[in-house]
Write a protein that holds these residues in place. Structure first.
Motif, PDB file in Angstrom:
ATOM      1  N   LEU A   1       0.814  -1.214   0.000  1.00  0.00           N
ATOM      2  CA  LEU A   1       0.000   0.000   0.000  1.00  0.00           C
ATOM      3  C   LEU A   1       0.846   1.261   0.000  1.00  0.00           C
ATOM      4  O   LEU A   1       1.979   1.272   0.484  1.00  0.00           O
ATOM      5  N   LYS A   2       0.270   2.296  -0.566  1.00  0.00           N
ATOM      6  CA  LYS A   2       0.839   3.629  -0.492  1.00  0.00           C
ATOM      7  C   LYS A   2      -0.156   4.539   0.227  1.00  0.00           C
ATOM      8  O   LYS A   2      -1.372   4.325   0.159  1.00  0.00           O
ATOM      9  N   LEU A   3       0.373   5.523   0.901  1.00  0.00           N
ATOM     10  CA  LEU A   3      -0.451   6.570   1.487  1.00  0.00           C
ATOM     11  C   LEU A   3      -0.103   7.880   0.789  1.00  0.00           C
ATOM     12  O   LEU A   3       1.070   8.101   0.432  1.00  0.00           O
ATOM     13  N   GLY A   4      -1.081   8.719   0.608  1.00  0.00           N
ATOM     14  CA  GLY A   4      -0.780   9.930  -0.119  1.00  0.00           C
ATOM     15  C   GLY A   4      -1.743  11.058   0.155  1.00  0.00           C
ATOM     16  O   GLY A   4      -2.715  10.909   0.905  1.00  0.00           O
ATOM     17  N   TRP A   5      -1.455  12.182  -0.471  1.00  0.00           N
ATOM     18  CA  TRP A   5      -2.277  13.385  -0.344  1.00  0.00           C
ATOM     19  C   TRP A   5      -2.693  13.865  -1.728  1.00  0.00           C
ATOM     20  O   TRP A   5      -1.875  13.914  -2.656  1.00  0.00           O
ATOM     21  N   PHE A   6      -3.947  14.200  -1.806  1.00  0.00           N
ATOM     22  CA  PHE A   6      -4.503  14.833  -2.988  1.00  0.00           C
ATOM     23  C   PHE A   6      -5.163  16.130  -2.536  1.00  0.00           C
ATOM     24  O   PHE A   6      -5.384  16.337  -1.338  1.00  0.00           O
ATOM     25  N   ARG A   7      -5.487  16.997  -3.460  1.00  0.00           N
ATOM     26  CA  ARG A   7      -6.187  18.227  -3.094  1.00  0.00           C
ATOM     27  C   ARG A   7      -7.191  18.603  -4.175  1.00  0.00           C
ATOM     28  O   ARG A   7      -7.031  18.238  -5.341  1.00  0.00           O
ATOM     29  N   GLN A   8      -8.183  19.333  -3.727  1.00  0.00           N
ATOM     30  CA  GLN A   8      -9.203  19.797  -4.659  1.00  0.00           C
ATOM     31  C   GLN A   8      -9.526  21.250  -4.347  1.00  0.00           C
ATOM     32  O   GLN A   8     -10.031  21.566  -3.260  1.00  0.00           O
TER      33      GLN A   8
ATOM     34  N   TRP B   1       4.741   2.237   1.794  1.00  0.00           N
ATOM     35  CA  TRP B   1       4.287   1.852   3.120  1.00  0.00           C
ATOM     36  C   TRP B   1       5.347   2.053   4.204  1.00  0.00           C
ATOM     37  O   TRP B   1       5.056   2.534   5.284  1.00  0.00           O
ATOM     38  N   TYR B   2       6.591   1.695   3.894  1.00  0.00           N
ATOM     39  CA  TYR B   2       7.647   1.847   4.896  1.00  0.00           C
ATOM     40  C   TYR B   2       8.398   3.167   4.762  1.00  0.00           C
ATOM     41  O   TYR B   2       9.339   3.425   5.489  1.00  0.00           O
ATOM     42  N   GLY B   3       7.955   3.992   3.819  1.00  0.00           N
ATOM     43  CA  GLY B   3       8.528   5.329   3.716  1.00  0.00           C
ATOM     44  C   GLY B   3       9.783   5.456   2.893  1.00  0.00           C
ATOM     45  O   GLY B   3      10.418   6.511   2.898  1.00  0.00           O
ATOM     46  N   TYR B   4      10.135   4.394   2.152  1.00  0.00           N
ATOM     47  CA  TYR B   4      11.403   4.439   1.414  1.00  0.00           C
ATOM     48  C   TYR B   4      11.292   5.195   0.105  1.00  0.00           C
ATOM     49  O   TYR B   4      12.292   5.720  -0.400  1.00  0.00           O
ATOM     50  N   ILE B   5      10.098   5.238  -0.458  1.00  0.00           N
ATOM     51  CA  ILE B   5       9.910   5.887  -1.759  1.00  0.00           C
ATOM     52  C   ILE B   5       8.860   6.980  -1.621  1.00  0.00           C
ATOM     53  O   ILE B   5       7.804   6.761  -1.024  1.00  0.00           O
ATOM     54  N   THR B   6       9.175   8.147  -2.168  1.00  0.00           N
ATOM     55  CA  THR B   6       8.228   9.264  -2.142  1.00  0.00           C
ATOM     56  C   THR B   6       7.952   9.749  -3.559  1.00  0.00           C
ATOM     57  O   THR B   6       8.779   9.588  -4.458  1.00  0.00           O
ATOM     58  N   TYR B   7       6.792  10.336  -3.720  1.00  0.00           N
ATOM     59  CA  TYR B   7       6.351  10.841  -5.013  1.00  0.00           C
ATOM     60  C   TYR B   7       5.787  12.249  -4.801  1.00  0.00           C
ATOM     61  O   TYR B   7       5.131  12.507  -3.794  1.00  0.00           O
ATOM     62  N   TYR B   8       6.046  13.130  -5.755  1.00  0.00           N
ATOM     63  CA  TYR B   8       5.568  14.502  -5.645  1.00  0.00           C
ATOM     64  C   TYR B   8       5.056  15.008  -6.984  1.00  0.00           C
ATOM     65  O   TYR B   8       5.613  14.696  -8.037  1.00  0.00           O
TER      66      TYR B   8
ATOM     67  N   THR C   1       7.005  18.209   1.861  1.00  0.00           N
ATOM     68  CA  THR C   1       7.721  16.982   2.207  1.00  0.00           C
ATOM     69  C   THR C   1       6.753  16.004   2.855  1.00  0.00           C
ATOM     70  O   THR C   1       6.073  16.352   3.823  1.00  0.00           O
ATOM     71  N   ILE C   2       6.703  14.790   2.313  1.00  0.00           N
ATOM     72  CA  ILE C   2       5.853  13.757   2.878  1.00  0.00           C
ATOM     73  C   ILE C   2       6.718  12.815   3.712  1.00  0.00           C
ATOM     74  O   ILE C   2       7.877  12.542   3.369  1.00  0.00           O
ATOM     75  N   SER C   3       6.158  12.359   4.819  1.00  0.00           N
ATOM     76  CA  SER C   3       6.879  11.415   5.666  1.00  0.00           C
ATOM     77  C   SER C   3       5.870  10.508   6.358  1.00  0.00           C
ATOM     78  O   SER C   3       4.667  10.779   6.351  1.00  0.00           O
ATOM     79  N   LYS C   4       6.384   9.447   6.969  1.00  0.00           N
ATOM     80  CA  LYS C   4       5.482   8.478   7.616  1.00  0.00           C
ATOM     81  C   LYS C   4       6.085   7.983   8.908  1.00  0.00           C
ATOM     82  O   LYS C   4       7.278   7.670   8.969  1.00  0.00           O
ATOM     83  N   ASP C   5       5.258   7.932   9.911  1.00  0.00           N
ATOM     84  CA  ASP C   5       5.627   7.320  11.186  1.00  0.00           C
ATOM     85  C   ASP C   5       5.028   5.923  11.195  1.00  0.00           C
ATOM     86  O   ASP C   5       3.811   5.753  11.354  1.00  0.00           O
ATOM     87  N   ASN C   6       5.870   4.911  10.982  1.00  0.00           N
ATOM     88  CA  ASN C   6       5.358   3.552  10.845  1.00  0.00           C
ATOM     89  C   ASN C   6       4.746   3.024  12.143  1.00  0.00           C
ATOM     90  O   ASN C   6       3.791   2.256  12.116  1.00  0.00           O
ATOM     91  N   GLY C   7       5.277   3.452  13.265  1.00  0.00           N
ATOM     92  CA  GLY C   7       4.741   2.992  14.536  1.00  0.00           C
ATOM     93  C   GLY C   7       3.329   3.495  14.785  1.00  0.00           C
ATOM     94  O   GLY C   7       2.507   2.814  15.390  1.00  0.00           O
ATOM     95  N   LYS C   8       3.038   4.687  14.301  1.00  0.00           N
ATOM     96  CA  LYS C   8       1.721   5.286  14.501  1.00  0.00           C
ATOM     97  C   LYS C   8       0.825   5.129  13.274  1.00  0.00           C
ATOM     98  O   LYS C   8      -0.327   5.548  13.301  1.00  0.00           O
ATOM     99  N   ASN C   9       1.342   4.563  12.204  1.00  0.00           N
ATOM    100  CA  ASN C   9       0.588   4.468  10.947  1.00  0.00           C
ATOM    101  C   ASN C   9       0.028   5.831  10.546  1.00  0.00           C
ATOM    102  O   ASN C   9      -1.147   5.956  10.180  1.00  0.00           O
ATOM    103  N   THR C  10       0.874   6.820  10.642  1.00  0.00           N
ATOM    104  CA  THR C  10       0.461   8.190  10.351  1.00  0.00           C
ATOM    105  C   THR C  10       1.372   8.780   9.288  1.00  0.00           C
ATOM    106  O   THR C  10       2.589   8.603   9.342  1.00  0.00           O
ATOM    107  N   VAL C  11       0.768   9.442   8.330  1.00  0.00           N
ATOM    108  CA  VAL C  11       1.524  10.101   7.274  1.00  0.00           C
ATOM    109  C   VAL C  11       1.380  11.607   7.451  1.00  0.00           C
ATOM    110  O   VAL C  11       0.328  12.107   7.853  1.00  0.00           O
ATOM    111  N   TYR C  12       2.459  12.309   7.183  1.00  0.00           N
ATOM    112  CA  TYR C  12       2.503  13.753   7.363  1.00  0.00           C
ATOM    113  C   TYR C  12       2.807  14.434   6.032  1.00  0.00           C
ATOM    114  O   TYR C  12       3.498  13.876   5.179  1.00  0.00           O
ATOM    115  N   LEU C  13       2.320  15.653   5.900  1.00  0.00           N
ATOM    116  CA  LEU C  13       2.675  16.481   4.759  1.00  0.00           C
ATOM    117  C   LEU C  13       3.111  17.838   5.305  1.00  0.00           C
ATOM    118  O   LEU C  13       2.279  18.611   5.781  1.00  0.00           O
ATOM    119  N   GLN C  14       4.404  18.079   5.278  1.00  0.00           N
ATOM    120  CA  GLN C  14       4.939  19.366   5.689  1.00  0.00           C
ATOM    121  C   GLN C  14       4.910  20.289   4.482  1.00  0.00           C
ATOM    122  O   GLN C  14       5.532  19.984   3.457  1.00  0.00           O
TER     123      GLN C  14
END
Length: 118
Positions: A32-39, A53-60, A69-82
């Motif tokens: 799985l991938k997690l991501g952000w979209f906008r409208q 899923w493990y944060g090794y690959i990012t797409y922009y 900048t996108i990042s992921k906290d695997n322990g919390k299953n939370t993705v961030y968008l700075q």
């Protein structure tokens, strides 16, 4: 049941920064991938960024490269968008998504509004 809950939207001045969070639950898979979209108002939903899923690959998207900048906290299953150096054109509802491809998500959060004042 898959749940994606976004946090962190708000009003910010142009040039400012904001961090979005998305807590994911109900499904875990290294495929799985997690991501952000906008409208934006009157526009179609568009891809912003995604992470493996493990944060090794990012797409922009080209429009946010070098600013977001996108990042992921695997322990919390939370993705961030700075989001830095925000522009008025970044104003939109931002949606968190989960899926097997970075630009085509299967599950969505309800969205969080980001407003950038110029």
């Amino acid at each position: 049941q898959v749940q994606l809950v976004e946090f962190g939207g708000g009003l910010v001045q142009a040039g400012g920064s904001l961090r979005l969070s998305c807590a994911a639950s109900g499904l875990t898979s290294s495929a799985l991938k997690l991501g952000w979209f906008r409208q934006a108002p009157g526009k179609e939903r568009e891809f912003v960024s995604a992470i493996s899923w493990y944060g090794y690959i990012t797409y922009y998207a080209d429009s946010v490269k070098g600013r977001f900048t996108i990042s992921k906290d695997n322990g919390k299953n939370t993705v961030y968008l700075q989001m830095n150096s925000l522009k008025a054109e970044d104003t939109a509802v931002y949606y968190c998504g989960m899926g097997t491809t970075p630009r085509d998500m299967n599950y969505w959060g309800k969205g969080t509004l980001v407003t950038v004042s110029s």
